[in-house]
Design an enzyme around this catalytic site. Sequence first.
Site, PDB file in Angstrom:
ATOM      1  N   THR A 280     -40.055 -49.640  -8.283  1.00  0.00           N
ATOM      2  CA  THR A 280     -39.662 -50.798  -7.454  1.00  0.00           C
ATOM      3  C   THR A 280     -38.199 -51.058  -7.585  1.00  0.00           C
ATOM      4  OG1 THR A 280     -42.082 -51.778  -7.757  1.00  0.00           O
ATOM      5  CG2 THR A 280     -40.097 -53.309  -7.210  1.00  0.00           C
TER       6      THR A 280
ATOM      7  N   SER B  93     -18.455 -13.730 -30.576  1.00  0.00           N
ATOM      8  CA  SER B  93     -18.258 -14.158 -31.927  1.00  0.00           C
ATOM      9  C   SER B  93     -16.933 -14.704 -32.659  1.00  0.00           C
ATOM     10  CB  SER B  93     -18.813 -12.983 -33.090  1.00  0.00           C
ATOM     11  OG  SER B  93     -18.740 -13.453 -34.399  1.00  0.00           O
TER      12      SER B  93
END
Length: 472
Positions: free
Chosen positions: A99, A316
């Site tokens: 709503t 890494s």
Amino acid sequence: MNTRLESDSIGEKAVPAAAYYGVQSLRAKENFPITGRTLRGGFIRSLAQIKKAAALANHEAGTLDAPRMQAIVQACNEIIAGDLHDQFIVDPIQGGAGTSANMNANEVIANRAAELLGKQKGDYSAVHPNDHVNMAQSTNDVFPSAGKLTALELMIPLAQQLHALQNALAHKAEEFADVVKIGRTQLQDAVPETMGQTFSVFAHMIARDAKRLEQARRELCVLNLGGTAIGTGINTTEVYRARIVPILSQLTGYPLHTAEDLMDATQNLDGFVAVSGALKTCAVDLSKMCNDLRLLSSGPRAGLGELQLPAMQNGSSIMPGKVNPVIPEVVTQVCFAVIGNDATITMAAEAGQMELNAFEPVLLDRLYDSIEDLTHAAATLTANCILGIQADRKRCRALLEAGTGAATALCPYIGYRKAAALAKKALRTGTPLRKLAQEESGLSAEQLESILDPQNLVGSTHTELSGKSLAG
């Protein structure tokens, strides 16, 4: 800050004077500080398209005069073009079955239309959010219909990206058609195949997902507009009910049609569940493929190393030279999210009670996340991984010759038991299976050459795919 005073059934509240939203939108913003996000632009455009179609239908029905209709239509056109989106302030996850989102649209359109008619924002005497902009509508038919229009729009780029992925996989299938490798079942050596067959399987799988999603899109073209509160059509006219969906279809270009039973379509959300199910299936398939890509490229020295994925970034912060399969990794994470979203969508649809489901807001929010995330995942997988994949032909051949997968091909000629004995001896002694077969199988060199020819071992059961055929 300059304000104006507005009132609703709860009471009075000060609203910023320059705001196009009104009191109900502001209450919703304060009541639902959930995600920190506001409504998606596509959903806002969908709401405006519905309000525009409703104004046109009500004008045809004789219940909305020309000046108001024209002002509402112009306000909607501006929103559809991208204006005033900053005035849609409510959170996508909200109580009230949507709503607040519907009233946010009604208030913005009403205030803009009032301006066009020479009135001030907040003066709803000319164009009222409920009486005029929301005429012959309810949140309960507007909100899910806007939800479907938005999903239809979002699924267009997803379909395009899946077709691009299909084509890329098909081209790799052709490129690797002559690369023979060992197949694996349960992560153990099985029988030979080609790398082309591996990618052909991927391409067929994604083609199937694209088809499944296209079928699911049809669910989104069925609307409950005209049903209003619970599907009975209260506060509508016969002309409006007959015209609203055809007008909207013409405005959007989608083949929309009215649900056979408006009450059914208002309270049940199984259509959304079907779409989410197709998205989840696509996610499962994409993740499975990415798992395979990571395994086939593992190593590069201590793993399988049969594929070389494009190096996209350092892998890494501590191990120099390490490169990780980051693209398949991110795609798999997206797939996890889509599968989780499907669980939310399933529960939201199941939790509906009686004549309305109050949980559409979270359902739509998660559905849109799934569509958008899968679109981006497919795009990066294609561009940053699949197109640049290379096969390590020497590695594939070395692993093939070192394995015992070809022993299966000997069974019709020397029997299962003798073939198994040769395979076990090859593994135990490290002697190549071909050499043992030459010495102990009793088959001639010519027979073995034919039986163990790599191209004969891989068969021809797969269907060739081309970029052209997939694009269709």
